[in-house]
Design a protein around this motif. Sequence first.
Motif, PDB file in Angstrom:
ATOM      1  N   PRO A 111       0.816  -1.228   0.000  1.00 38.47           N
ATOM      2  CA  PRO A 111       0.000   0.000   0.000  1.00 38.47           C
ATOM      3  C   PRO A 111       0.846   1.272   0.000  1.00 38.47           C
ATOM      4  CG  PRO A 111      -0.863  -1.592   1.570  1.00 38.47           C
ATOM      5  CD  PRO A 111       0.454  -2.129   1.122  1.00 38.47           C
ATOM      6  N   ARG A 112       1.939   1.268   0.757  1.00 39.72           N
ATOM      7  CA  ARG A 112       2.802   2.455   0.782  1.00 39.72           C
ATOM      8  C   ARG A 112       3.479   2.659  -0.572  1.00 39.72           C
ATOM      9  NH1 ARG A 112       3.684   7.508   1.718  1.00 39.72           N
ATOM     10  NH2 ARG A 112       5.854   8.052   2.254  1.00 39.72           N
ATOM     11  N   ILE A 113       3.951   1.585  -1.193  1.00 35.46           N
ATOM     12  CA  ILE A 113       4.583   1.695  -2.509  1.00 35.46           C
ATOM     13  C   ILE A 113       3.577   2.225  -3.533  1.00 35.46           C
ATOM     14  CG2 ILE A 113       5.689   0.400  -4.384  1.00 35.46           C
ATOM     15  CD1 ILE A 113       6.746  -1.534  -2.201  1.00 35.46           C
ATOM     16  N   GLN A 114       2.350   1.738  -3.476  1.00 32.66           N
ATOM     17  CA  GLN A 114       1.317   2.216  -4.394  1.00 32.66           C
ATOM     18  C   GLN A 114       1.045   3.702  -4.197  1.00 32.66           C
ATOM     19  OE1 GLN A 114      -0.540   0.182  -6.886  1.00 32.66           O
ATOM     20  NE2 GLN A 114      -0.603   2.337  -7.498  1.00 32.66           N
ATOM     21  N   THR A 115       0.991   4.147  -2.958  1.00 33.57           N
ATOM     22  CA  THR A 115       0.774   5.574  -2.682  1.00 33.57           C
ATOM     23  C   THR A 115       1.903   6.419  -3.247  1.00 33.57           C
ATOM     24  OG1 THR A 115      -0.496   5.116  -0.670  1.00 33.57           O
ATOM     25  CG2 THR A 115       0.537   7.285  -0.833  1.00 33.57           C
ATOM     26  N   LEU A 116       3.133   5.975  -3.053  1.00 34.26           N
ATOM     27  CA  LEU A 116       4.275   6.716  -3.587  1.00 34.26           C
ATOM     28  C   LEU A 116       4.243   6.765  -5.112  1.00 34.26           C
ATOM     29  CD1 LEU A 116       7.081   5.322  -1.246  1.00 34.26           C
ATOM     30  CD2 LEU A 116       6.175   7.668  -1.259  1.00 34.26           C
ATOM     31  N   ALA A 117       3.873   5.648  -5.746  1.00 38.18           N
ATOM     32  CA  ALA A 117       3.772   5.624  -7.205  1.00 38.18           C
ATOM     33  C   ALA A 117       2.674   6.574  -7.680  1.00 38.18           C
ATOM     34  CB  ALA A 117       3.503   4.206  -7.694  1.00 38.18           C
ATOM     35  N   ASP A 118       1.534   6.549  -7.022  1.00 40.08           N
ATOM     36  CA  ASP A 118       0.425   7.430  -7.411  1.00 40.08           C
ATOM     37  C   ASP A 118       0.818   8.896  -7.256  1.00 40.08           C
ATOM     38  OD1 ASP A 118      -1.229   5.294  -8.008  1.00 40.08           O
ATOM     39  OD2 ASP A 118      -2.155   5.248  -6.019  1.00 40.08           O
ATOM     40  N   ASP A 119       1.494   9.225  -6.164  1.00 40.53           N
ATOM     41  CA  ASP A 119       1.914  10.606  -5.945  1.00 40.53           C
ATOM     42  C   ASP A 119       2.891  11.056  -7.033  1.00 40.53           C
ATOM     43  OD1 ASP A 119       0.363  10.677  -3.683  1.00 40.53           O
ATOM     44  OD2 ASP A 119       2.030  10.448  -2.276  1.00 40.53           O
ATOM     45  N   LEU A 140      10.938   6.686  -5.955  1.00 44.64           N
ATOM     46  CA  LEU A 140      10.139   5.607  -5.369  1.00 44.64           C
ATOM     47  C   LEU A 140      10.991   4.648  -4.536  1.00 44.64           C
ATOM     48  CD1 LEU A 140       7.535   3.952  -5.005  1.00 44.64           C
ATOM     49  CD2 LEU A 140       7.988   2.903  -7.229  1.00 44.64           C
ATOM     50  N   PRO A 141      11.978   3.952  -5.107  1.00 42.27           N
ATOM     51  CA  PRO A 141      12.758   3.017  -4.276  1.00 42.27           C
ATOM     52  C   PRO A 141      13.614   3.717  -3.222  1.00 42.27           C
ATOM     53  CG  PRO A 141      13.675   3.130  -6.492  1.00 42.27           C
ATOM     54  CD  PRO A 141      12.375   3.869  -6.533  1.00 42.27           C
ATOM     55  N   PHE A 142      14.054   4.939  -3.516  1.00 42.41           N
ATOM     56  CA  PHE A 142      14.854   5.655  -2.518  1.00 42.41           C
ATOM     57  C   PHE A 142      14.019   5.959  -1.279  1.00 42.41           C
ATOM     58  CE2 PHE A 142      16.497   9.461  -0.460  1.00 42.41           C
ATOM     59  CZ  PHE A 142      17.819   9.103  -0.250  1.00 42.41           C
ATOM     60  N   THR A 143      12.785   6.395  -1.486  1.00 41.69           N
ATOM     61  CA  THR A 143      11.912   6.684  -0.354  1.00 41.69           C
ATOM     62  C   THR A 143      11.587   5.414   0.422  1.00 41.69           C
ATOM     63  OG1 THR A 143      10.940   8.562  -1.533  1.00 41.69           O
ATOM     64  CG2 THR A 143       9.701   7.683   0.335  1.00 41.69           C
ATOM     65  N   VAL A 144      11.327   4.330  -0.299  1.00 42.17           N
ATOM     66  CA  VAL A 144      10.982   3.066   0.364  1.00 42.17           C
ATOM     67  C   VAL A 144      12.128   2.578   1.242  1.00 42.17           C
ATOM     68  CG1 VAL A 144      10.462   0.619   0.009  1.00 42.17           C
ATOM     69  CG2 VAL A 144       9.296   2.362  -1.360  1.00 42.17           C
ATOM     70  N   ILE A 145      13.355   2.514   0.713  1.00 42.56           N
ATOM     71  CA  ILE A 145      14.464   1.997   1.514  1.00 42.56           C
ATOM     72  C   ILE A 145      14.800   2.962   2.641  1.00 42.56           C
ATOM     73  CG2 ILE A 145      16.364   2.958   0.146  1.00 42.56           C
ATOM     74  CD1 ILE A 145      16.219  -0.531   1.825  1.00 42.56           C
ATOM     75  N   SER A 146      14.650   4.262   2.419  1.00 44.02           N
ATOM     76  CA  SER A 146      14.901   5.236   3.482  1.00 44.02           C
ATOM     77  C   SER A 146      13.921   5.041   4.632  1.00 44.02           C
ATOM     78  CB  SER A 146      14.793   6.662   2.941  1.00 44.02           C
ATOM     79  OG  SER A 146      15.801   6.919   1.978  1.00 44.02           O
ATOM     80  N   GLU A 147      12.648   4.829   4.300  1.00 45.16           N
ATOM     81  CA  GLU A 147      11.641   4.619   5.331  1.00 45.16           C
ATOM     82  C   GLU A 147      11.837   3.281   6.041  1.00 45.16           C
ATOM     83  OE1 GLU A 147       8.067   7.363   3.401  1.00 45.16           O
ATOM     84  OE2 GLU A 147       7.827   5.185   3.488  1.00 45.16           O
ATOM     85  N   MET A 148      12.223   2.248   5.300  1.00 47.76           N
ATOM     86  CA  MET A 148      12.482   0.948   5.932  1.00 47.76           C
ATOM     87  C   MET A 148      13.630   1.049   6.933  1.00 47.76           C
ATOM     88  SD  MET A 148      12.148  -1.806   2.820  1.00 47.76           S
ATOM     89  CE  MET A 148      12.561  -3.205   3.884  1.00 47.76           C
ATOM     90  N   LEU A 149      14.688   1.738   6.530  1.00 44.47           N
ATOM     91  CA  LEU A 149      15.841   1.881   7.407  1.00 44.47           C
ATOM     92  C   LEU A 149      15.555   2.843   8.559  1.00 44.47           C
ATOM     93  CD1 LEU A 149      18.667   2.073   4.726  1.00 44.47           C
ATOM     94  CD2 LEU A 149      18.492   0.335   6.510  1.00 44.47           C
ATOM     95  N   GLY A 150      14.710   3.826   8.315  1.00 46.25           N
ATOM     96  CA  GLY A 150      14.484   4.873   9.305  1.00 46.25           C
ATOM     97  C   GLY A 150      15.435   6.032   9.129  1.00 46.25           C
ATOM     98  N   MET A 151      15.878   6.267   7.876  1.00 43.20           N
ATOM     99  CA  MET A 151      16.746   7.405   7.589  1.00 43.20           C
ATOM    100  C   MET A 151      15.920   8.691   7.639  1.00 43.20           C
ATOM    101  SD  MET A 151      19.644   5.866   7.102  1.00 43.20           S
ATOM    102  CE  MET A 151      20.733   7.088   6.372  1.00 43.20           C
ATOM    103  N   PRO A 152      16.507   9.778   8.097  1.00 41.85           N
ATOM    104  CA  PRO A 152      15.759  11.035   8.184  1.00 41.85           C
ATOM    105  C   PRO A 152      15.496  11.626   6.804  1.00 41.85           C
ATOM    106  CG  PRO A 152      18.062  11.388   8.728  1.00 41.85           C
ATOM    107  CD  PRO A 152      17.887   9.903   8.586  1.00 41.85           C
TER     108      PRO A 152
END
Length: 399
Positions: A111-119, A140-152
């Motif tokens: 769901p989060r990946i879909q939201t990022l793609a739609d945006d 898209l993938p940069f935001t996903v891996i950043s959020e998974m890791l917890g990068m600011p």
Amino acid sequence: MFNPFEPGFFDDPYRQYTSLREHDPVHRSPLEVWVLFRYDDVVRTLRDAGLSVQVDNATPTARMQMFAEQAPGEVERGAHSILNIDPPDHTRLRRLVSKAFTPKMVHGLRPRIQTLADDALDTMAAQGKADVIGDLAYPLPFTVISEMLGMPDGNRDEVRGWSHTLTKTLDPILTPEEVQAALAAADNMQGHVQDVLAWKREHPADDLLTGLLAAEDEGDRLSEVELLDQVLLLYVAGHETTVNLIGNATLALLGHPDQLTRLRSDPDLDAGAIEELLRFDSPVQFSRRITTGDLEVDGTTVPAGSFVLTCLGSANRDEARWGPTADELDLARADAGQHMSFGNGIHHCLGSSLARTEAQIALGTLVRRFPDLELAGDAERNNRVVLRGLESLPVTVGI
């Protein structure tokens, strides 16, 4: 001869691969490495548990000696990531890291990946023209891996630049200027991650960095250098290869209108289509191993201590495996999932499930949201030997 500097190679390396499969499939390169081009040889080598990935098991090549002269003291950087170590350390570290990349965990991200793609596509629609790389394939993938890791948040453009510069070091030859740029990028990236880890120790959260900081598996933990190297690998590899996958796949579809129409009209093709697009133009073209003893390949002896490059891109187009249509794009190809684009054996790509999911959602949404999607100029290749991708892909999206 395997020659990535031949004119036209970056536009189409597959013609050269075809010739080498036929005439010199176990190829000793002037770069002092061996290169394998046939599917069966690639699979067998990647699955060979007796081979190594640790550089200290290799006889120094001219490239290694040149790099050591230009960058003394840099040999150990990244040496403790799971990409560069053998069992038993590889087994221990991969077990600690892999918990975040199980199919179940990745499915929960859809769901989060879909939201990022739609945006991203909303922004592209508002512009009318867009760059698939800068507007979708990278963020898209940069935001996903950043959020998974917890990068600011923040520093995205800087981190993208550092990461892109670092991946150039995978290629066989670097200029002195490229070496110095890579060292500066490595320093910047390492400093950035160290600052984040220090902050995360004081502010734990429900993310991968916190999990790695606290990781225990049968009483084991990550050392400081192991922790830093794993995070750097996840951060860089967690988006760079997927950027290439989405970009290469989009360009392939635009170059094959019949297949683009096929995908647009049949969402059930999404999963299989990604496998075929990975096979057709792999974002990772080579994976290395190091021989720990003499290795026999098709009657040729590869000496102990040799670097062996398995050409994944060539294996994916081998007529002996894929038949006479090996060079064609067929989104309904039944056995496309047997490609080597994620490697094989114990070093099979840890993030393959995540990359597949991101690409399925990004491409499926893109082609159905924009039925009038068209090229708006020439795609710009990144001119990389190992990580094949695009710098830009201009398109018009219609209304």
